[in-house]
Design an enzyme around this catalytic site. Structure first.
Site, PDB file in Angstrom:
ATOM      1  N   ARG A  71      32.865  57.345  37.589  1.00  0.00           N
ATOM      2  CA  ARG A  71      33.029  57.550  36.143  1.00  0.00           C
ATOM      3  C   ARG A  71      32.223  56.525  35.349  1.00  0.00           C
ATOM      4  O   ARG A  71      31.606  56.851  34.332  1.00  0.00           O
ATOM      5  CB  ARG A  71      34.513  57.457  35.791  1.00  0.00           C
ATOM      6  CG  ARG A  71      34.825  57.794  34.339  1.00  0.00           C
ATOM      7  CD  ARG A  71      36.313  58.073  34.193  1.00  0.00           C
ATOM      8  NE  ARG A  71      36.669  58.303  32.796  1.00  0.00           N
ATOM      9  CZ  ARG A  71      37.298  57.420  32.034  1.00  0.00           C
ATOM     10  NH1 ARG A  71      37.647  56.236  32.526  1.00  0.00           N
ATOM     11  NH2 ARG A  71      37.595  57.712  30.782  1.00  0.00           N
ATOM     12  N   HIS A  75      29.407  57.493  32.598  1.00  0.00           N
ATOM     13  CA  HIS A  75      29.512  57.028  31.217  1.00  0.00           C
ATOM     14  C   HIS A  75      28.350  56.115  30.843  1.00  0.00           C
ATOM     15  O   HIS A  75      27.932  56.094  29.682  1.00  0.00           O
ATOM     16  CB  HIS A  75      30.846  56.309  31.008  1.00  0.00           C
ATOM     17  CG  HIS A  75      32.009  57.236  30.857  1.00  0.00           C
ATOM     18  ND1 HIS A  75      33.123  56.929  30.106  1.00  0.00           N
ATOM     19  CD2 HIS A  75      32.230  58.480  31.356  1.00  0.00           C
ATOM     20  CE1 HIS A  75      33.969  57.949  30.146  1.00  0.00           C
ATOM     21  NE2 HIS A  75      33.454  58.894  30.915  1.00  0.00           N
ATOM     22  N   ASN A 102      36.003  54.708  27.054  1.00  0.00           N
ATOM     23  CA  ASN A 102      35.737  53.705  28.090  1.00  0.00           C
ATOM     24  C   ASN A 102      36.852  52.691  28.283  1.00  0.00           C
ATOM     25  O   ASN A 102      36.746  51.811  29.145  1.00  0.00           O
ATOM     26  CB  ASN A 102      34.440  52.954  27.762  1.00  0.00           C
ATOM     27  CG  ASN A 102      33.211  53.816  27.937  1.00  0.00           C
ATOM     28  OD1 ASN A 102      33.202  54.745  28.759  1.00  0.00           O
ATOM     29  ND2 ASN A 102      32.169  53.548  27.163  1.00  0.00           N
ATOM     30  N   HIS A 201      35.610  65.352  39.401  1.00  0.00           N
ATOM     31  CA  HIS A 201      37.041  65.340  39.093  1.00  0.00           C
ATOM     32  C   HIS A 201      37.889  65.626  40.329  1.00  0.00           C
ATOM     33  O   HIS A 201      39.109  65.728  40.216  1.00  0.00           O
ATOM     34  CB  HIS A 201      37.359  66.356  38.001  1.00  0.00           C
ATOM     35  CG  HIS A 201      36.980  65.891  36.634  1.00  0.00           C
ATOM     36  ND1 HIS A 201      37.184  66.635  35.487  1.00  0.00           N
ATOM     37  CD2 HIS A 201      36.393  64.734  36.211  1.00  0.00           C
ATOM     38  CE1 HIS A 201      36.749  65.968  34.429  1.00  0.00           C
ATOM     39  NE2 HIS A 201      36.252  64.815  34.851  1.00  0.00           N
TER      40      HIS A 201
END
Length: 341
Positions: A71, A75, A102, A201
């Site tokens: 992740r 990001h 975040n 995911h």
């Protein structure tokens, strides 16, 4: 997480996204020219081995790190490109890491540990941006004890980090298909990449407050048991049980649920099996079934071999977004701070 600021009619959105992706891929290819496999072969031959050693040691004691680093990489790349701007603290403005999407990022201390060991072995050589890319690959690969994809290296570090840019660029879990497609297209990624990378995911957790509107009072008619009809009823019931606190307090951001129940620590293609059974947690998951082409890709990715092959290609493309190479950017001495002049 904030939604992107723009919303277009579906037909217009698809046309625009196709135009943007055709330009974006050319830009991404040009930027990626400075990346290559084994970039540190001469300047720091042990770089990747050192990074993997630290990451595997820490992942062995905390299997959740795989989802956290994957992740973090996503990001980072979606805001100003893969330049480690997500790691920066800033004394003069609010940095990316302080933006709402975040706030739940973690693992920064492991990145710092890797950086410290690399600085000792090869001072001023290995970028924080490459460390983030390697940490994502190595933590996810830990369960298989082999590298699941190749990481091209040669990135350099950015010097700017803004919470507002994070809010504008990171896809929201409430995003519709057309919004997601535009968001990915703006980064030079296509429909295939959107669907494949959503497979990340398969590991990690989701905060109830980010999807509770799908399982409680969905139509806003004051019926707590009103559920998004696109959710499999038994799965909706499971989520309601897990997120019962959010019925009283929709803003509670402490209650979490595995994104892929029963398989949340195993990186595999099970996400697509669950998605096909209408067990997608977020709107951004479920919406992949609302487009025929995307749904066809979901079907194909239920084959483990197809998934792993596709994922290594898509994450390689993601790792090329907006990279700084050559003399652009810098090699930070510490990952949370820009080098002083």
């Amino acid at each position: 997480m904030a939604k992107p600021a723009f919303v277009m009619a579906a037909s217009t959105a698809v046309v625009v996204s196709l135009l943007v992706v055709s330009c974006g891929i050319g830009i991404a290819s040009a930027q990626a020219a400075g990346l290559k496999k084994g970039f540190y072969k001469k300047s720091c031959p042990q770089a990747e081995a050192i990074a993997q050693k630290v990451v595997w040691e820490r992942t062995a004691g905390n299997r959740e790190l795989a989802a956290k680093f994957l992740r973090m990489f996503f990001h980072d790349c979606f805001v100003r490109g893969c330049d480690a701007s997500v790691l920066l603290d800033s004394p003069t403005n609010t940095a990316e890491k302080n933006a709402a999407p975040n706030l739940s990022l973690a693992g920064f201390e492991v990145i710092d540990e890797v950086k410290a060991e690399l600085e000792e072995a090869c001072p001023g050589v290995v970028s924080c941006a490459d460390i983030v890319a390697l940490a994502a690959r190595d933590s996810v690969s830990f369960q298989y004890k082999k590298n699941l994809w190749e990481v091209e290296t040669g990135r350099r570090d950015g010097t700017i980090s803004s919470d507002q840019e994070a809010l504008s660029n990171i896809p929201a879990p409430s995003s519709t298909f057309d919004i997601l497609l535009i968001n990915f297209s703006n980064k030079g990624l296509g429909l295939q990449d959107l669907v494949v990378l959503s497979g990340g995911h398969t590991i990690g957790i989701g905060h109830c407050n980010l999807f509770s509107s799908r399982i409680f009072n969905f139509t806003g008619k004051n019926n707590p048991s009103d559920v998004d009809p696109s959710i499999n009823p038994p799965y909706a019931k499971f989520l309601q049980g897990q997120c019962s606190r959010n019925l009283q307090d929709p803003n509670d951001n402490t209650t979490v649920v595995p994104m892929d129940p029963g398989s949340s620590l195993s990186f595999d293609n099970h996400y697509f099996v669950s998605l096909k059974a209408h067990q997608g947690m977020f709107t951004s998951d479920a919406t992949l079934l609302t487009n025929g082409r995307a749904a066809n890709i979901v079907d194909k990715l239920q084959d483990p071999g197809v998934f792993f092959h596709s994922f290594k290609n898509s994450i390689k493309r993601m790792g090329q977004i907006g990279v700084l190479t050559g003399t652009n950017g810098q090699i930070r001495k510490k990952c949370n701070a820009v080098n002083s002049s």
